[in-house]
Design a protein around this motif. Structure first.
Motif, PDB file in Angstrom:
ATOM      1  N   ARG A  41     -70.234 -88.650  85.659  1.00 50.75           N
ATOM      2  CA  ARG A  41     -71.064 -88.208  84.534  1.00 50.75           C
ATOM      3  C   ARG A  41     -72.199 -87.298  84.996  1.00 50.75           C
ATOM      4  O   ARG A  41     -72.672 -86.469  84.224  1.00 50.75           O
ATOM      5  CB  ARG A  41     -71.603 -89.414  83.771  1.00 50.75           C
ATOM      6  N   ILE A 132     -70.057 -84.190  73.701  1.00 50.25           N
ATOM      7  CA  ILE A 132     -71.007 -85.137  74.292  1.00 50.25           C
ATOM      8  C   ILE A 132     -71.240 -84.790  75.757  1.00 50.25           C
ATOM      9  O   ILE A 132     -72.378 -84.764  76.240  1.00 50.25           O
ATOM     10  CB  ILE A 132     -70.479 -86.585  74.152  1.00 50.25           C
ATOM     11  N   ARG A 133     -70.131 -84.502  76.472  1.00 48.32           N
ATOM     12  CA  ARG A 133     -70.253 -84.129  77.895  1.00 48.32           C
ATOM     13  C   ARG A 133     -71.108 -82.880  78.048  1.00 48.32           C
ATOM     14  O   ARG A 133     -71.956 -82.793  78.936  1.00 48.32           O
ATOM     15  CB  ARG A 133     -68.862 -83.878  78.470  1.00 48.32           C
ATOM     16  N   VAL A 136     -74.825 -83.653  77.519  1.00 46.60           N
ATOM     17  CA  VAL A 136     -75.408 -84.368  78.665  1.00 46.60           C
ATOM     18  C   VAL A 136     -75.551 -83.411  79.852  1.00 46.60           C
ATOM     19  O   VAL A 136     -76.536 -83.449  80.595  1.00 46.60           O
ATOM     20  CB  VAL A 136     -74.537 -85.588  79.046  1.00 46.60           C
ATOM     21  N   VAL A 147     -80.590 -91.133  81.684  1.00 49.97           N
ATOM     22  CA  VAL A 147     -79.729 -91.500  80.552  1.00 49.97           C
ATOM     23  C   VAL A 147     -78.484 -92.240  81.034  1.00 49.97           C
ATOM     24  O   VAL A 147     -78.103 -93.274  80.475  1.00 49.97           O
ATOM     25  CB  VAL A 147     -79.328 -90.236  79.751  1.00 49.97           C
ATOM     26  N   LEU A 182     -80.768 -84.803  72.901  1.00 51.67           N
ATOM     27  CA  LEU A 182     -79.405 -85.153  72.502  1.00 51.67           C
ATOM     28  C   LEU A 182     -79.320 -85.358  70.988  1.00 51.67           C
ATOM     29  O   LEU A 182     -78.308 -85.014  70.357  1.00 51.67           O
ATOM     30  CB  LEU A 182     -78.937 -86.416  73.241  1.00 51.67           C
TER      31      LEU A 182
ATOM     32  N   VAL B  46     -77.285 -91.415  68.773  1.00 50.56           N
ATOM     33  CA  VAL B  46     -77.007 -90.831  70.102  1.00 50.56           C
ATOM     34  C   VAL B  46     -76.434 -91.900  71.015  1.00 50.56           C
ATOM     35  O   VAL B  46     -75.468 -91.661  71.745  1.00 50.56           O
ATOM     36  CB  VAL B  46     -78.285 -90.226  70.711  1.00 50.56           C
ATOM     37  N   LEU B  49     -72.903 -92.384  70.156  1.00 50.84           N
ATOM     38  CA  LEU B  49     -72.082 -91.253  70.602  1.00 50.84           C
ATOM     39  C   LEU B  49     -71.831 -91.310  72.108  1.00 50.84           C
ATOM     40  O   LEU B  49     -70.719 -91.063  72.580  1.00 50.84           O
ATOM     41  CB  LEU B  49     -72.769 -89.928  70.242  1.00 50.84           C
ATOM     42  N   LEU B  50     -72.874 -91.638  72.848  1.00 51.32           N
ATOM     43  CA  LEU B  50     -72.702 -91.737  74.300  1.00 51.32           C
ATOM     44  C   LEU B  50     -71.649 -92.792  74.649  1.00 51.32           C
ATOM     45  O   LEU B  50     -70.948 -92.675  75.651  1.00 51.32           O
ATOM     46  CB  LEU B  50     -74.038 -92.086  74.982  1.00 51.32           C
ATOM     47  N   TRP B  53     -67.991 -91.705  75.288  1.00 54.44           N
ATOM     48  CA  TRP B  53     -67.608 -91.054  76.551  1.00 54.44           C
ATOM     49  C   TRP B  53     -67.048 -92.111  77.472  1.00 54.44           C
ATOM     50  O   TRP B  53     -67.758 -92.953  78.012  1.00 54.44           O
ATOM     51  CB  TRP B  53     -68.831 -90.379  77.185  1.00 54.44           C
TER      52      TRP B  53
END
Lengths: 196, 166
Positions: A41, A132-133, A136, A147, A182, B46, B49-50, B53
């Motif tokens: 990540r 999302i990737r 981040v 995070v 975010l 958020v 959403l995280l 992943w």
């Protein structure tokens, strides 16, 4: 072979210090996947993440003779992992090793995917993960680390502070700013929701 | 509670880690401040959403590659660890090093405790004189007969002279 882990992390590491190779295997079996995923990540390239994870465990092994359980083992482990990740990110190699976000191989192929009922839902899920990737990825390095350590590795604020090298209040500030970024970037996804 | 105070507590509130009195104070503020309420709701979204992943699975060869790297870079024994701190060259085997040290030690001992070198001609003279003196011969007489003295040992061992003594 998956080793059966017995004893706390610190106890296992002290046994490694005394020359017990099996205890190192136990520690590896416990922490390999979380460390690989943390680094994945952070750098968003599965192959690089594995290489960096090996660097981390190699450093742990080399440091075994001088190991002292002055902090939680996971704090020490992720401090090493964060240093390795940040060094890689600051190195010029980083930009060359980014996986294209729509790359069907590497990270995406190795994702532990929950079975989607149909192809359309799978494509929607993949598209959302890409967004999302990307969001981040655009965070500053320390905010990204905070995070990931907070959300995925579930470290507490004190551990994150010791890992990143700042105060607890600074960690909360980093997380607040990261979540605000975010929130703005992913607002449309939150609004769309996810069909189940 | 002010909007600024919300900022320092927002993450802990989201995590459910605030003391109850602070949580209540924040919830009271959210009722009075739609912007902060919207922000907190956004933070929760958020976090959700995280969670979408997903993790990856390390490759099958991870363990083997790590073991190989450990073997390649980590000293196999205390001896190699010690040697690597002295010289940046591969360590000789412990057996070879032991033999080398033993040879070195024996050589040093031999040099230190070896017998005195062979006597020179000059050192032989006092010895011959001492030999003659031990047999009751006047040293002055001997010094007057140096030529004889050189052959003193020969003469004293001369069988004929031995016969004369009897």
């Amino acid at each position: 072979m998956e080793a059966v882990a017995t004893g706390s992390d610190a106890e296992l590491m002290l046994r490694v210090k005394e020359g017990d190779e099996d205890s190192f295997a136990y520690l590896l079996s416990r922490h390999r996947d979380p460390v690989v995923n943390y680094l994945y990540r952070m750098v968003q390239n599965a192959a690089v993440a594995e290489e960096l994870a090996q660097d981390v465990f190699l450093r742990v092994y080399r440091a075994r003779l001088s190991y002292e359980p002055s902090a939680k083992f996971t704090t020490w482990l992720y401090r090493i992992a964060t240093r390795v990740a940040l060094n890689f990110l600051r190195d010029g190699r980083y930009a060359k090793n980014l996986e294209p976000l729509d790359d069907p191989v590497n990270g995406r192929a190795r994702e532990l995917r929950a079975p989607e009922p149909n192809i359309e839902q799978r494509l929607v899920a993949e598209a959302r993960q890409r967004e999302i990737r990307q969001a981040v990825l655009l965070l500053p390095d320390k905010q990204r680390a905070a995070v990931i350590l907070h959300k995925y590795q579930e470290l507490d604020y004190k551990q994150i502070a010791e890992t990143i090298g700042c105060s607890e209040s600074a960690v909360k500030s980093l997380l607040f700013r990261a979540y605000e970024i975010l929130r703005v970037r992913l607002a449309y996804l939150a609004g769309e929701g996810r069909e189940r | 509670m002010t909007c600024q105070e919300i900022e320092s507590r927002a993450i802990a509130y989201m995590d459910g880690r605030l003391p109850s009195h602070e949580r209540k104070a924040m919830e009271q503020h959210f009722q009075d401040c739609p912007a902060c309420a919207e922000q907190m709701q956004g933070f929760a979204q958020v976090s959700d959403l995280l969670g979408e992943w997903r993790d990856i699975q390390p490759s099958a060869g991870f363990q083997a590659r790590l073991e190989q790297r450990i073997q390649e870079t980590a000293p196999a024994s205390w001896w190699e660890s010690f040697w690597s701190r002295l010289l940046p060259v591969p360590a000789p085997s412990p057996a070879f090093a032991t033999v080398f040290l033993v040879v070195l030690l024996v050589s040093a001992l031999l040099v230190r405790y070896s017998p005195a070198p062979v006597e020179t001609f000059e050192r032989q003279q006092p010895a011959a004189t001492a030999s003659a003196g031990s047999q009751g011969v006047d040293e002055i007489t001997l010094s007057q007969n140096l030529a004889l003295l050189e052959d003193w040992e020969v003469v004293t061992n001369f069988e004929v002279l031995q016969e004369l003594k009897r």
